[in-house]
Write a protein that holds these residues in place. Sequence first.
Motif, PDB file in Angstrom:
ATOM      1  N   TYR A 110      94.208  10.105  86.195  1.00  0.00           N
ATOM      2  CA  TYR A 110      94.961   9.428  85.144  1.00  0.00           C
ATOM      3  C   TYR A 110      94.038   8.448  84.436  1.00  0.00           C
ATOM      4  N   TYR A 111      93.925   8.592  83.118  1.00  0.00           N
ATOM      5  CA  TYR A 111      93.013   7.774  82.327  1.00  0.00           C
ATOM      6  C   TYR A 111      93.741   6.859  81.360  1.00  0.00           C
ATOM      7  N   GLY A 112      95.021   6.644  81.591  1.00  0.00           N
ATOM      8  CA  GLY A 112      95.772   5.724  80.762  1.00  0.00           C
ATOM      9  C   GLY A 112      96.720   6.442  79.818  1.00  0.00           C
ATOM     10  N   PRO A 113      97.518   5.652  79.099  1.00  0.00           N
ATOM     11  CA  PRO A 113      98.511   6.221  78.181  1.00  0.00           C
ATOM     12  C   PRO A 113      97.849   7.098  77.122  1.00  0.00           C
ATOM     13  N   ASN A 114      98.550   8.147  76.750  1.00  0.00           N
ATOM     14  CA  ASN A 114      98.128   9.059  75.686  1.00  0.00           C
ATOM     15  C   ASN A 114      96.781   9.724  75.958  1.00  0.00           C
ATOM     16  N   THR A 115      96.502   9.959  77.222  1.00  0.00           N
ATOM     17  CA  THR A 115      95.335  10.751  77.587  1.00  0.00           C
ATOM     18  C   THR A 115      95.811  11.938  78.408  1.00  0.00           C
ATOM     19  N   LEU A 116      94.985  12.954  78.406  1.00  0.00           N
ATOM     20  CA  LEU A 116      95.306  14.168  79.151  1.00  0.00           C
ATOM     21  C   LEU A 116      94.029  14.659  79.805  1.00  0.00           C
ATOM     22  N   ALA A 117      94.133  15.020  81.076  1.00  0.00           N
ATOM     23  CA  ALA A 117      92.990  15.552  81.811  1.00  0.00           C
ATOM     24  C   ALA A 117      93.287  16.978  82.258  1.00  0.00           C
ATOM     25  N   TYR A 118      92.479  17.905  81.807  1.00  0.00           N
ATOM     26  CA  TYR A 118      92.534  19.280  82.295  1.00  0.00           C
ATOM     27  C   TYR A 118      91.478  19.427  83.374  1.00  0.00           C
ATOM     28  N   VAL A 119      91.855  20.060  84.484  1.00  0.00           N
ATOM     29  CA  VAL A 119      90.971  20.160  85.652  1.00  0.00           C
ATOM     30  C   VAL A 119      90.866  21.603  86.095  1.00  0.00           C
ATOM     31  N   ALA A 120      89.658  21.993  86.459  1.00  0.00           N
ATOM     32  CA  ALA A 120      89.399  23.301  87.050  1.00  0.00           C
ATOM     33  C   ALA A 120      88.387  23.080  88.172  1.00  0.00           C
TER      34      ALA A 120
END
Length: 176
Positions: free
Chosen positions: A162-172
Amino acid sequence: MNYEELKSLALESGFTHTAPLDTATIELKQDVRDMCAQGCQQYAKRWSCPPGCGTLEQLRGSIYCYKEGILVQTVTKLEDEFDWDGMMKAQNLHQEHFLAFLEKLHASHFPFLPLGTGCCMLCKTCTYPDTPCRFPRKRISSMEACGMLVSEVCQKNNLKYYYGPNTLAYVACVLM
């Protein structure tokens, strides 16, 4: 290939963050697969998705034969929490990064297992369940399809999720 070499290839491929992955931290959960069944439109429609990608027992056999790997992540800023276009753009960018990374890994000739994000999109229309997959060696299942709770895998391997509000992290990840 050591982690620093993998990290370098991953960052060259466009990922924003990486972390070493210890497969002993991976737990395959039926609850995650159940979420696929309840919430994903691709469930039972692709070889890369449950149940086509195999049972949890079969997946354990494939995954736990690897001892380590790398988590790769694309983090993006969204206009707001409803920025669907931004989410799709980020997902496509993450997929591009992942395919570029896999291309570099294929050149190394090391055995590996890639686990991506979302469903496999190699074919416009998947042959599931009528005929075998056209590209079984290129097909990529997601971490979730295998029963992994991605946020937990990240946490157990010291990768921020989680990088804060209005951020998205895609992970593979890639297991080696």
